[in-house]
Design an enzyme around this catalytic site. Structure first.
Site, short mmCIF file in Angstrom:
data_model
loop_
_atom_site.label_atom_id
_atom_site.label_comp_id
_atom_site.label_asym_id
_atom_site.label_seq_id
_atom_site.Cartn_x
_atom_site.Cartn_y
_atom_site.Cartn_z
N GLY A 170 4.17 -1.00 11.13
CA GLY A 170 4.52 0.25 10.44
C GLY A 170 5.23 -0.02 9.14
O GLY A 170 5.11 0.74 8.17
N ALA A 171 5.99 -1.10 9.11
CA ALA A 171 6.74 -1.42 7.90
C ALA A 171 5.78 -1.75 6.75
O ALA A 171 6.02 -1.40 5.59
CB ALA A 171 7.69 -2.57 8.17
#
Ligand code: HXC
Length: 510
Positions: free
Chosen positions: A406-407
C-alpha cells in the site's frame, strides 16, 4: 490651536502610541529575552518598509476600571510592508499593553489586515505574544477570536498564512496559528496550550511543566503542531523571510524563480554510492536530496517530527519545489500515523500554491501494530493518497529502493496521478519483501524450499524491470543522473493543464 501646534500634538501622540505599555514594560520584555512587537516587525520586514495602520485605535471597554486606562493601538501593531521587495501584511500582539490580550477593538485591527491581505493577494504574518482573551471584555473578546478564525479559514489556500509564537499563546487563541500554514516557535520562550499546567493538574491530576506541556520542543517533536523550532527570535524572523522566498504571494501566482548558477546538466557522481547493496542497511535520504537540489540547499519543514518522513522546500533549476521523502535512516522509512499527517498536509500546501512536488521513495510499508490500527492508521494513511491524487501540480516520483504494498501505491504511484515515475536500478517494487512473501506463500515448507522461493521472488520482484515492462515506471535512471532527470521531468510538466471535476470541496479523510 496653530497648525504647527497641531503637528506637534500629532507627533507627541505618535510617540506615545509607539511606546506601547511604557518604558518599564518594554524593559521587562527585553529582560525576558524578548523583542517588542515593533522591534519584531522592524526586523522581519525590509528596512523602512512598514506602514502602520490603526495606530490610534482604543478599546471601548468600561468594565473593571478599564474606562480609566487607554493605550493607543490597544496592544496590537498591524499594517503592511515588504519582504525581499514583495508585499506582505503583518500583525503583532504587543505584550507590553495589557499582556497583548485580545479586545473587540484590536481584533478588528487584525481582521482588517487579514481582509486586506486576502483582497490584495499577499501573505499574512502573525506575531503572537499574548495572554489570550482580555478577561475584562468577556464575550466581546471571544467573538474577536471567532472573526480572526473565520478570516484564517477563508484565506486558507488563497494566501500563505504564517504564525510565529514568541511568548504565551493559550486557550482558544491557539486555533488561529493552527489554522495557518506554518508555525514557528522559539526555544524556551514560546508556549502553546489549550489549557495550562494548572488546569491540567486540576482535571487530570498530571503534573507537567509549561515547557513539557506546550514548549517549542514539545510541539516540534511530539505534537507536530509547529513546523520550525528556532533558537531565538532573530533566527525565527529570518526563517519566515526565507520560507516566503520559496512561496508565491497567492494561489493564482507562482513562486518567484531565483537566479541559478547550479547547472541543470550537473551529474552527481557521489550518488552512485549512496544506496547500499543490502536492502536492510539504512542510509540517509538527505544524502540523495541535498546533492541533487540547487546549491545543495534543502529547507526542511518539521525536521524533528515523524523523522521517518522528510518534507521541505528546495529549488531545481531556480524553481521552487516541494520535496517529500521517506527516510530509511529512521524506522526504515516506514509510514505511520504521524508521517502520514506530515506528508499529506505538506502536499496539500504545495498544491494550493502551485509548487511542484518531487517524491523520493524508499518505503517498506505501513507500520503494523495495535497502536497504529487503534489510532486510525487507515484514515491517516488515506490522507496521503487523497492529497497526492487530488493535487494537480506537477508530481514526479523517484523510487530509490523499496516500494512495497500500500505504501508503494500511496507514495505518488502512476495510477494515483503521478506525471513521471522514475526508479533506480536498485528499486524493488512488490507487494512485500521476499521473506514476508515466502512466509505466507510457503508457510509449511522446509527451510531449503523457503530459501529457494525467496531467491526466486527477489529475482522476479526485487528490481524495477517488471514494473517498467508494465509502463508504471517511465524511466529507469542511474543515480548520477537524478538532478538532470528531475529537472527534465519538471520542465516537461511545467505547463501542466489539469483540473479536477467542479465540486464544493472533497471530503478528505481527517
Ligand atoms: C486581561 C491579562 C490577561 C488576560 C494577562 N493579563 N493575561 N489581562 N486578560 N487574559 C495582564 C496581566 O494582568 C498583566 O497586567 C499583564 O497582562 C502581564 O501579565 P503578567 O501575568 O504580569 O505576565 P507574565 O507573568 O509574563 O504571565 C503571562 C501569562 C499570564 C502567562 C500570559 O498573564 C496568564 O496566565 N494570563 C492568563 C492567560 C489565560 O488564561 N488567558 C485566557 C486564555 S482562554 P499588569 O497591568 O499587571 O501588567 C482564551 C480564550 C480564547 O484566550 C478563546 C478563543 C475561541
Amino acid at each position: 490651536m496653530e497648525t504647527q501646534d497641531q503637528y506637534r500634538e500629532f507627533e507627541q501622540r505618535n510617540r506615545n502610541a509607539e511606546l506601547g505599555g511604557g518604558i518599564d514594560r518594554i524593559e521587562k520584555q527585553h529582560s525576558g529575552g524578548k523583542f517588542t512587537a515593533r522591534e519584531r516587525i522592524e526586523k522581519l520586514l525590509d528596512k523602512g518598509s512598514f506602514v502602520e495602520l490603526d495606530k490610534f485605535v482604543q478599546h471601548r471597554c468600561t468594565n473593571f476600571g478599564m474606562e480609566k486606562s487607554h493605550i493607543p493601538g490597544d496592544g496590537v501593531v498591524s499594517g503592511y510592508g515588504k519582504i525581499d521587495g514583495r508585499q506582505v501584511f503583518v500583525y503583532a500582539y504587543d505584550f507590553t499593553v495589557y499582556g497583548g490580550t485580545l479586545s473587540a477593538a484590536n481584533s478588528q485591527k487584525i481582521v482588517k489586515v487579514q481582509a486586506l491581505a486576502l483582497k490584495n493577494g499577499a501573505p499574512v504574518i502573525a506575531l503572537n505574544d499574548s495572554g489570550g482573551a482580555r478577561i475584562q471584555e468577556g464575550v466581546e473578546s471571544l467573538t474577536g477570536y471567532a472573526s480572526i478564525f473565520y478570516q484564517n479559514t477563508i484565506a486558507s489556500g488563497v494566501i500563505p498564512q504564517i504564525s510565529a509564537i514568541l511568548g504565551p499563546c493559550a486557550g482558544g487563541a491557539c486555533y488561529s496559528p493552527a489554522l495557518t500554514d506554518f508555525i514557528f516557535m522559539v526555544k524556551d520562550k514560546s508556549h502553546m496550550f489549550v489549557t495550562g499546567p494548572d488546569v491540567v493538574k486540576t482535571v487530570t491530576h498530571e503534573e507537567v511543566s509549561k515547557e513539557d506541556l506546550g514548549g517549542a520542543y514539545t510541539h516540534s517533536s511530539k505534537s507536530g503542531v509547529t513546523h520550525f523550532l528556532c533558537n531565538d527570535e532573530e533566527e525565527l524572523l529570518m526563517g519566515i523571510r526565507e520560507l516566503l522566498s520559496f512561496l508565491p504571494s497567492n494561489n493564482m501566482d507562482e513562486a518567484k524563480p531565483m537566479p541559478c548558477n547550479d547547472s541543470p546538466q550537473r551529474e552527481v557522481e557521489e550518488l552512485q554510492n549512496v544506496v547500499p547493496a543490502d536492502p536492510n542497511v539504512p542510509y540517509d535520504m538527505k544524502d540523495i536530496i541535498e546533492p541533487v537540489v540547487d546549491d545543495h540547499y534543502f529547507f526542511e519543514v518539521m525536521p524533528h517530527f515523524a523523522k521517518n518522513a522528510i518534507v521541505g522546500f528546495a529549488r531545481l533549476a531556480g524553481k521552487s519545489v516541494g520535496i517529500v521523502a521517506n527516510q530509511p535512516a529512521f524506522l526504515a522509512g516506514v509510514l505511520d500515523i504521524d508521517a502520514s499527517d506530515k506528508i499529506a498536509r505538506f502536499i496539500r500546501f504545495c498544491d494550493c500554491f502551485n509548487i511542484p512536488i518531487v517524491t523520493f521513495e524508499d518505503v517498506p510499508g505501513f507500520l503494523p501494530g495495535t497502536n497504529q490500527e487503534h489510532n486510525g492508521i487507515i484514515r491517516h494513511g488515506a490522507k496521503i493518497v487523497y492529497a497526492y491524487a487530488e493535487a494537480t501540480v506537477p508530481k514526479i516520483t523517484l523510487i530509490t529502493r523499496k516500494a512495497y504494498g500500500g505504501a508503494y501505491i500511496v507514495m505518488n504511484s502512476k495510477q494515483t496521478g503521478a506525471d513521471i515515475n522514475l526508479a533506480y536500478p536498485t528499486a524493488e517494487i512488490a507487494v512485500m519483501g521476499a521473506e514476508g512473501a515466502v512466509n505466507i506463500l510457503y508457510r509449511k515448507a522446509d527451510e531449503e524450499t523457503k530459501k529457494k522461493a525467496a531467491a526466486d521472488y527477489r529475482e522476479q520482484f526485487a528490481n524495477p524491470y517488471r514494473v517498467a515492462e508494465l509502463g508504471y515506471i517511465d524511466e529507469i535512471i542511474l543515480p548520477r543522473q537524478t538532478r538532470v532527470k528531475l529537472i527534465q521531468a519538471l520542465d516537461m510538466a511545467s505547463n501542466k493543464m489539469q483540473t479536477n471535476p467542479p465540486k464544493k470541496h472533497g471530503n478528505m479523510p481527517l
